[in-house]
Design a protein around this motif. Structure first.
Motif, PDB file in Angstrom:
ATOM      1  N   GLY A  63       0.822  -1.214   0.000  1.00 48.89           N
ATOM      2  CA  GLY A  63       0.000   0.000   0.000  1.00 48.89           C
ATOM      3  C   GLY A  63       0.847   1.252   0.000  1.00 48.89           C
ATOM      4  O   GLY A  63       0.572   2.223  -0.726  1.00 48.89           O
ATOM      5  N   GLU A  64       1.896   1.268   0.812  1.00 46.87           N
ATOM      6  CA  GLU A  64       2.785   2.426   0.856  1.00 46.87           C
ATOM      7  C   GLU A  64       3.524   2.603  -0.462  1.00 46.87           C
ATOM      8  O   GLU A  64       3.690   3.726  -0.950  1.00 46.87           O
ATOM      9  CB  GLU A  64       3.778   2.287   2.006  1.00 46.87           C
ATOM     10  CG  GLU A  64       3.138   2.428   3.368  1.00 46.87           C
ATOM     11  CD  GLU A  64       4.101   2.125   4.498  1.00 46.87           C
ATOM     12  OE1 GLU A  64       5.256   1.734   4.231  1.00 46.87           O
ATOM     13  OE2 GLU A  64       3.689   2.267   5.670  1.00 46.87           O
ATOM     14  N   LEU A  65       3.941   1.509  -1.064  1.00 48.75           N
ATOM     15  CA  LEU A  65       4.640   1.570  -2.345  1.00 48.75           C
ATOM     16  C   LEU A  65       3.716   2.127  -3.428  1.00 48.75           C
ATOM     17  O   LEU A  65       4.139   2.981  -4.226  1.00 48.75           O
ATOM     18  CB  LEU A  65       5.142   0.180  -2.733  1.00 48.75           C
ATOM     19  CG  LEU A  65       5.971   0.087  -3.999  1.00 48.75           C
ATOM     20  CD1 LEU A  65       7.235   0.921  -3.880  1.00 48.75           C
ATOM     21  CD2 LEU A  65       6.341  -1.368  -4.274  1.00 48.75           C
ATOM     22  N   ALA A  66       2.491   1.707  -3.439  1.00 54.79           N
ATOM     23  CA  ALA A  66       1.531   2.206  -4.427  1.00 54.79           C
ATOM     24  C   ALA A  66       1.297   3.702  -4.222  1.00 54.79           C
ATOM     25  O   ALA A  66       1.194   4.463  -5.197  1.00 54.79           O
ATOM     26  CB  ALA A  66       0.212   1.437  -4.305  1.00 54.79           C
ATOM     27  N   LYS A  67       1.241   4.116  -2.946  1.00 53.53           N
ATOM     28  CA  LYS A  67       1.056   5.539  -2.639  1.00 53.53           C
ATOM     29  C   LYS A  67       2.226   6.374  -3.167  1.00 53.53           C
ATOM     30  O   LYS A  67       2.038   7.437  -3.765  1.00 53.53           O
ATOM     31  CB  LYS A  67       0.925   5.690  -1.129  1.00 53.53           C
ATOM     32  CG  LYS A  67       0.390   7.018  -0.683  1.00 53.53           C
ATOM     33  CD  LYS A  67       0.020   7.019   0.810  1.00 53.53           C
ATOM     34  CE  LYS A  67       1.129   6.463   1.664  1.00 53.53           C
ATOM     35  NZ  LYS A  67       0.859   6.593   3.102  1.00 53.53           N
ATOM     36  N   TYR A  68       3.441   5.870  -3.007  1.00 52.68           N
ATOM     37  CA  TYR A  68       4.615   6.594  -3.481  1.00 52.68           C
ATOM     38  C   TYR A  68       4.682   6.612  -5.001  1.00 52.68           C
ATOM     39  O   TYR A  68       5.155   7.577  -5.604  1.00 52.68           O
ATOM     40  CB  TYR A  68       5.894   5.992  -2.921  1.00 52.68           C
ATOM     41  CG  TYR A  68       6.077   6.254  -1.449  1.00 52.68           C
ATOM     42  CD1 TYR A  68       6.014   7.547  -0.933  1.00 52.68           C
ATOM     43  CD2 TYR A  68       6.319   5.208  -0.552  1.00 52.68           C
ATOM     44  CE1 TYR A  68       6.178   7.785   0.419  1.00 52.68           C
ATOM     45  CE2 TYR A  68       6.477   5.437   0.795  1.00 52.68           C
ATOM     46  CZ  TYR A  68       6.414   6.733   1.271  1.00 52.68           C
ATOM     47  OH  TYR A  68       6.577   6.965   2.604  1.00 52.68           O
TER      48      TYR A  68
END
Length: 71
Positions: A63-68
């Motif tokens: 999820g964090e990777l997709a956000k970045y």
């Protein structure tokens, strides 16, 4: 009649004392086996919890990777 004559004889020789010792030893091994089985089950539960925790961390990281990547 002597004391030895009054005791029942074991067909394997050696008298009942050897049988009692063998039974006690077998009971001890059964107790150890039950204890080890309980330990194994507890460890399986811990491993399962760790796997679930790892999956949660992977999901959060994704999820964090997709956000970045959106940024």
């Amino acid at each position: 009649m002597s004391a030895a004559e009054g005791r029942p004889r074991c067909r394997w020789g050696g008298g009942g004392e050897a049988v009692l010792r063998a039974r006690a030893e077998a009971a001890g091994y059964r107790r150890l086996l039950r204890a080890r089985a309980a330990e194994v089950e507890a460890l399986r539960g811990a491993v399962g919890a760790l796997h679930r925790q790892l999956e949660g961390l992977r999901d959060r990281r994704s999820g964090e990777l997709a956000k970045y990547q959106v940024r």
